[in-house]
Motif scaffolding. Sequence first.
Motif, short mmCIF file in Angstrom:
data_model
loop_
_atom_site.label_atom_id
_atom_site.label_comp_id
_atom_site.label_asym_id
_atom_site.label_seq_id
_atom_site.Cartn_x
_atom_site.Cartn_y
_atom_site.Cartn_z
N VAL A 1 87.37 6.43 73.63
CA VAL A 1 87.90 7.90 73.86
C VAL A 1 86.94 9.19 73.28
CG1 VAL A 1 89.89 9.37 73.42
CG2 VAL A 1 90.33 7.20 74.17
N CYS A 2 86.51 8.86 72.16
CA CYS A 2 85.43 9.72 71.81
C CYS A 2 84.17 9.76 72.46
CB CYS A 2 84.92 9.23 70.31
SG CYS A 2 86.54 9.60 69.08
N ALA A 3 83.71 8.62 72.75
CA ALA A 3 82.54 8.56 73.83
C ALA A 3 82.68 9.38 75.26
CB ALA A 3 82.11 7.28 73.94
N LEU A 4 83.93 9.07 75.41
CA LEU A 4 84.00 9.73 76.93
C LEU A 4 84.31 11.52 76.52
CD1 LEU A 4 86.62 7.42 78.76
CD2 LEU A 4 84.26 8.12 79.19
N ALA A 5 85.03 11.88 75.44
CA ALA A 5 85.22 13.22 75.18
C ALA A 5 83.83 13.91 75.26
CB ALA A 5 85.96 13.45 73.71
N GLN B 1 85.67 11.13 87.38
CA GLN B 1 85.70 9.73 86.76
C GLN B 1 85.88 9.72 85.28
OE1 GLN B 1 86.05 7.65 89.05
NE2 GLN B 1 85.80 5.71 87.85
N VAL B 2 85.37 10.41 84.83
CA VAL B 2 85.54 10.52 83.34
C VAL B 2 87.02 10.55 83.00
CG1 VAL B 2 84.74 11.48 81.09
CG2 VAL B 2 83.17 10.73 82.66
N VAL B 3 87.71 11.72 83.47
CA VAL B 3 88.80 12.13 83.28
C VAL B 3 89.86 10.85 83.56
CG1 VAL B 3 90.67 13.41 84.01
CG2 VAL B 3 88.68 14.55 83.20
N ARG B 4 89.72 10.21 84.77
CA ARG B 4 90.49 8.91 85.27
C ARG B 4 90.35 7.88 83.99
NH1 ARG B 4 88.01 9.09 90.33
NH2 ARG B 4 89.25 10.86 91.56
N ILE B 5 89.17 7.94 83.59
CA ILE B 5 88.87 6.54 82.65
C ILE B 5 89.44 6.98 81.34
CG2 ILE B 5 87.28 5.45 81.21
CD1 ILE B 5 85.43 5.45 83.61
N GLY B 6 89.27 8.24 80.92
CA GLY B 6 90.01 8.93 79.77
C GLY B 6 91.48 8.73 79.53
N VAL B 7 92.18 8.94 80.67
CA VAL B 7 93.57 8.75 80.81
C VAL B 7 94.22 7.47 80.60
CG1 VAL B 7 95.48 8.88 82.48
CG2 VAL B 7 93.92 10.78 82.34
N ALA B 8 93.39 6.43 81.14
CA ALA B 8 93.79 4.94 80.90
C ALA B 8 93.42 4.69 79.61
CB ALA B 8 92.73 4.13 81.91
N LEU B 9 92.06 4.97 78.90
CA LEU B 9 92.18 4.89 77.60
C LEU B 9 92.97 5.50 76.70
CD1 LEU B 9 87.99 4.79 77.50
CD2 LEU B 9 89.64 2.65 77.28
N GLU B 10 93.31 6.61 76.82
CA GLU B 10 94.28 7.31 76.06
C GLU B 10 95.50 6.54 75.93
OE1 GLU B 10 93.46 11.27 77.37
OE2 GLU B 10 91.87 11.56 75.93
N SER B 11 95.80 6.33 77.45
CA SER B 11 97.25 5.37 77.32
C SER B 11 97.23 4.24 76.46
CB SER B 11 97.49 5.32 78.62
OG SER B 11 97.68 6.27 79.66
N ALA B 12 96.36 3.36 76.75
CA ALA B 12 96.02 2.29 76.02
C ALA B 12 95.94 2.46 74.46
CB ALA B 12 94.85 1.66 76.32
N GLU B 13 95.50 3.54 73.92
CA GLU B 13 95.19 3.88 72.80
C GLU B 13 96.69 4.47 71.94
OE1 GLU B 13 92.93 6.87 69.53
OE2 GLU B 13 92.81 7.37 71.58
N THR C 1 89.60 21.06 80.04
CA THR C 1 88.83 19.59 79.61
C THR C 1 88.04 19.70 78.48
OG1 THR C 1 88.79 19.22 82.14
CG2 THR C 1 87.42 17.55 80.91
N ALA C 2 87.55 20.65 78.25
CA ALA C 2 86.84 20.80 77.15
C ALA C 2 87.95 20.84 75.79
CB ALA C 2 85.92 22.02 77.00
N ALA C 3 89.01 21.33 75.95
CA ALA C 3 89.97 21.47 74.88
C ALA C 3 90.26 20.23 74.58
CB ALA C 3 91.02 22.64 75.37
N ALA C 4 90.77 19.25 75.80
CA ALA C 4 91.45 17.93 75.51
C ALA C 4 90.14 17.12 74.87
CB ALA C 4 91.51 17.31 77.07
N ALA C 5 88.86 17.40 75.44
CA ALA C 5 87.98 16.45 74.42
C ALA C 5 87.67 16.88 72.94
CB ALA C 5 86.56 16.76 75.16
N VAL C 6 87.89 18.14 72.59
CA VAL C 6 87.97 18.37 71.31
C VAL C 6 89.04 17.90 70.43
CG1 VAL C 6 87.82 20.42 69.52
CG2 VAL C 6 86.34 20.46 71.61
N LEU C 7 90.11 17.88 71.20
CA LEU C 7 91.37 17.53 70.27
C LEU C 7 91.32 16.06 70.34
CD1 LEU C 7 94.17 19.50 72.11
CD2 LEU C 7 93.44 19.66 69.85
#
Length: 188
Positions: free
Chosen positions: A67-71, A85-97, A160-166
């Motif tokens: 998740v950090c790498a994608l952020a 594409q990064v946002v889609r992958i991020g949603v899946a990884l954050e759900s798994a996390e 998207t930038a705010a979500a990445a920082v969070l």
Amino acid sequence: MLFLTPRYIAANSVLVSIVNSRRYNVLLVVVGLLITIYSGFLVAAAPGVPFWNTALIPVLWLLSASVCALALVELLLHHGDVTRQVVRIGVALESAELIAILALINLALYGGSTAARLSAQALAYGPLAAAFWGGVVGLGVVIPLAIGIVSMKRQNRALTAAAAVLALIGALLLRILVLQAGVFEPIP
């Protein structure tokens, strides 16, 4: 003026070609994964802290690091197709996390030793609960997840930038709180 010599320019162009190669990117990914997995296994192998002695720690560390790498990619890239594409992958990884975080707490609360239970209680409703639920789960996973779901429909660079920082803040808090919550098993 030493930096403008032909030797410096030639060495610099060699470095640029190495850094721009696909093999270099693959090597960075492999090294990053190995370092993350190693630190997770290192924490999970600590014999005196039962809360850490679970296979979920390396998995959680890997998910959190991904998740950090994608952020970071979200913060550094400005290309629309890649960002989607990064946002889609991020949603899946954050759900798994989120699932892994909740599983770690539940396993320790309901199936762990006394020390593991005390550790999970500290995170779930003890002295670390506000930072855990508000910082790790709320700010670090749920809000970026919600922003990611919204961004899949309608992209907003600032959100998207705010979500990445969070997400980056949440990952740091996760590591700090899991380590702080560790309670040593008493020696008989």
